[in-house]
Design an enzyme around this catalytic site. Sequence first.
Site, PDB file in Angstrom:
ATOM      1  N   CYS A 123       1.776  -7.121  28.155  1.00 36.58           N
ATOM      2  CA  CYS A 123       2.822  -6.315  27.542  1.00 36.58           C
ATOM      3  C   CYS A 123       4.093  -6.400  28.393  1.00 36.58           C
ATOM      4  O   CYS A 123       4.049  -6.183  29.605  1.00 36.58           O
ATOM      5  CB  CYS A 123       2.380  -4.857  27.416  1.00 36.58           C
ATOM      6  N   CYS A 152       8.011  -2.736  29.524  1.00 34.07           N
ATOM      7  CA  CYS A 152       8.733  -2.114  30.640  1.00 34.07           C
ATOM      8  C   CYS A 152       8.611  -3.019  31.867  1.00 34.07           C
ATOM      9  O   CYS A 152       7.538  -3.172  32.429  1.00 34.07           O
ATOM     10  CB  CYS A 152       8.207  -0.708  30.927  1.00 34.07           C
ATOM     11  N   CYS A 160       1.029   4.325  25.450  1.00 37.66           N
ATOM     12  CA  CYS A 160       2.143   3.819  26.253  1.00 37.66           C
ATOM     13  C   CYS A 160       2.798   4.982  26.992  1.00 37.66           C
ATOM     14  O   CYS A 160       3.048   6.046  26.419  1.00 37.66           O
ATOM     15  CB  CYS A 160       3.152   3.122  25.346  1.00 37.66           C
ATOM     16  N   GLN A 189      19.752   6.983  18.877  1.00 35.62           N
ATOM     17  CA  GLN A 189      19.233   6.603  20.181  1.00 35.62           C
ATOM     18  C   GLN A 189      17.778   7.038  20.353  1.00 35.62           C
ATOM     19  O   GLN A 189      17.392   8.136  19.947  1.00 35.62           O
ATOM     20  CB  GLN A 189      20.086   7.232  21.284  1.00 35.62           C
ATOM     21  N   TYR A 223      33.087   1.267  16.019  1.00 38.78           N
ATOM     22  CA  TYR A 223      31.646   0.969  15.994  1.00 38.78           C
ATOM     23  C   TYR A 223      30.868   2.287  15.907  1.00 38.78           C
ATOM     24  O   TYR A 223      29.947   2.549  16.673  1.00 38.78           O
ATOM     25  CB  TYR A 223      31.202   0.196  17.238  1.00 38.78           C
ATOM     26  N   GLU A 231      33.069   1.476  10.879  1.00 32.78           N
ATOM     27  CA  GLU A 231      31.750   0.856  11.050  1.00 32.78           C
ATOM     28  C   GLU A 231      31.567  -0.185   9.950  1.00 32.78           C
ATOM     29  O   GLU A 231      31.942   0.048   8.801  1.00 32.78           O
ATOM     30  CB  GLU A 231      30.651   1.930  10.967  1.00 32.78           C
ATOM     31  N   ASP A 241      31.986   1.875  21.209  1.00 39.97           N
ATOM     32  CA  ASP A 241      30.585   1.708  21.591  1.00 39.97           C
ATOM     33  C   ASP A 241      30.057   0.453  20.902  1.00 39.97           C
ATOM     34  O   ASP A 241      29.275   0.522  19.949  1.00 39.97           O
ATOM     35  CB  ASP A 241      29.795   2.956  21.159  1.00 39.97           C
ATOM     36  N   CYS A 301      26.162  -0.725  26.393  1.00 44.02           N
ATOM     37  CA  CYS A 301      24.745  -0.897  26.709  1.00 44.02           C
ATOM     38  C   CYS A 301      24.515  -2.203  27.465  1.00 44.02           C
ATOM     39  O   CYS A 301      23.367  -2.591  27.705  1.00 44.02           O
ATOM     40  CB  CYS A 301      23.900  -0.865  25.436  1.00 44.02           C
TER      41      CYS A 301
END
Length: 382
Positions: free
Chosen positions: A10, A13, A87, A211, A240, A262, A310, A337
């Site tokens: 996996c 992470c 998880c 989010q 955005y 947008e 953003d 991000c």
Amino acid sequence: MECKFKKQGCGGCQMSDTAYSDQLALKQKNTEKLLRRFGKVRPIIGMQDPMHYRCKVISSFGTAKDGSLMCGLYAGYSHKVLPIADCLLEDRRCAEVVQAVRQAAARCRYTAFDEDRGTGLLRHVLVRRGFSTGQIMVVLVTVAAFLPSSRQFVNELRRLCPDITTIVQNINSRKTSVVLGDTNKVLHGQGYIDDRLCGCSFMISPASFYQVNPAQTEVLYRCAIDMAELTGKETVLDAYCGTGTIGIAAAKRGAAAVAGVESNGDAVHDAIRNAKRNRVENIRFYKADAGRFLQQLTEEDEAPDVVFMDPPRTGSDEKFLSALCTMGPKRIVYISCNPETQARDLLYLAKNGYHINVIQPVDMFPFTEHVECITLLTKTRE
């Protein structure tokens, strides 16, 4: 954090073997490496409890060796399904609901879609939980429109999880790695859930961008709006804007008027509904390419006082940045991000009349390599 699934392949992470304090230190170092040429980077804002923060869970269906239905996450760089049921990043209730979906689907004798053979029915299940409301949405993604024994499935799932708010079937018949298709059928409830963020109420539909870490999103957006220093007189552009979360919060916090732009029509539709449900009348939303929209505003000699931007991970294009500099807002609040593309865009803005005043990283995704960063820019010359 000790993840028993990492050895199975996996890749969800990347930093599961690293202490959280060390993760924050590494993200701080990486952000400083990219952005310190623009000014001092503030200490990264981490989470008090960095576990089980993902309030949106996507699980893919597969077939176990004994022929039974299973679901879980894809192994890294493959479409091999690992039967992961607990998880450490996923919201506990969401994870429990995923397993209940698997049980209900198995009792209805549904089979997993095999993309090589083109057989089977179930592709994925998406579960969302409202962080403040606790409302739960289940989206069952199927390859075909017909869901046999759909009433039995709904009844069985509701028996296992009476707190589910809505159940939606999403049809995705395309050969694609994209999870959701374009068609939804509401099997139970209204087809959406509600949540609250920054004192505002938001409707979350199956395809809504919202989010996955609402606790840190509250921190991120409050920092961004504080940087804007709204006094009640400013006109604001939310570029955005997605479903309007930042713009609506800014409209309620002190902006005189807000325009959101947008390119995704579904997101604009949700944004308009979100503004109405919050009784925010000083905001308007427009479906348009952000760069073209800014160019049109400059041609009409209109300029907002503050711009929130953003953009996606690829950052902004030169068309948008050029129009933004020509427009010349007093303040720009840039939420990113991806600090790498943000650094590229900041260099353009710095060369065209803007000073970077604040650089604030925020850890939105503990135990991964990702980091969000907010920068405040102010106009230095005419």
